[in-house]
Write an enzyme that holds these catalytic residues in place. Sequence first.
Site: not given
Length: 272
Positions: A58, A129, A156, A158, A169, A171-172, A174, A193
């Site tokens: 990918d 992506n 506020r 990271d 499916t 980074y989102n 995770s 975060a």
Amino acid sequence: MKGCFCKVSKRKNLYLFYKRTIEMEELIQPLKEIAEQNEFTLVTDVEKANIIASIGGDNAFLQATRKTNFNEDCLYVGVNTDSMGFYTDFSMENIEQMVLAMKNEEVEVRRYPLLKVTVDNEMPFYCLNECSIRSNVIKTFVIDVMIDDFHFETFRGDGMIVSTPTGSTAYNLSVNGAVVDPALPSIQVSEIASLNNNEYRTLGTSFLLSPERKLTLNVVQDGNDHPIIGVDNEALSIRHAKEINLSLAEKQIKVLKLKNNSYWQKVQKKFL
């Protein structure tokens, strides 16, 4: 999301996108031979191609689409060298399957939406992506989140991730974002975060926006005004960013897929 097979079969100018190493040259030699035997013309100039095949996973597919400018006139094909990916339905271990599938009309063209990103009113760029905005130091930073012209929340934390349905499916996921059906044109906004207290308050979960919506992320200047902006699997070399505008792009890419290998079948294989 689908196209007819006759349009696929008329495409004969094939460009192969892969890492130019000795190992890869040896690996793709059988693919070149089969392509030529089936009357495809291998081109070295991507401008002359009407099919672009990425060789790898990918990540290679994302690189291929980005480095060829998300060409709407081309058909993209993902060929894996390892396990199947979300964009890659075909494998170097069974190259004949790809040719037979095309001949037997077992393939279809699916159109995938792109994310349009504009930083400080500069030239826009596109993502397949996601686009992520993260702190470049070990410190949280503040973003005012605007939906259209409405101030929705002050974040506020990271960073934030804005993803397409097919990118949901990656980074989102995770950061506990939702998996979205590619047939649903939308963008998803997910937090990395976040802090929630009496001063800063966010929704605390991912949310979806329709294709008509415009999302604006205003970076509050408090000494950390150089966030890292990531697009798909690359980081942009933007040293200063105040305002980031994101929306679903009008342009789409066309991807050749197997009819019997749907998005949800892949989700099941990958995660269940």
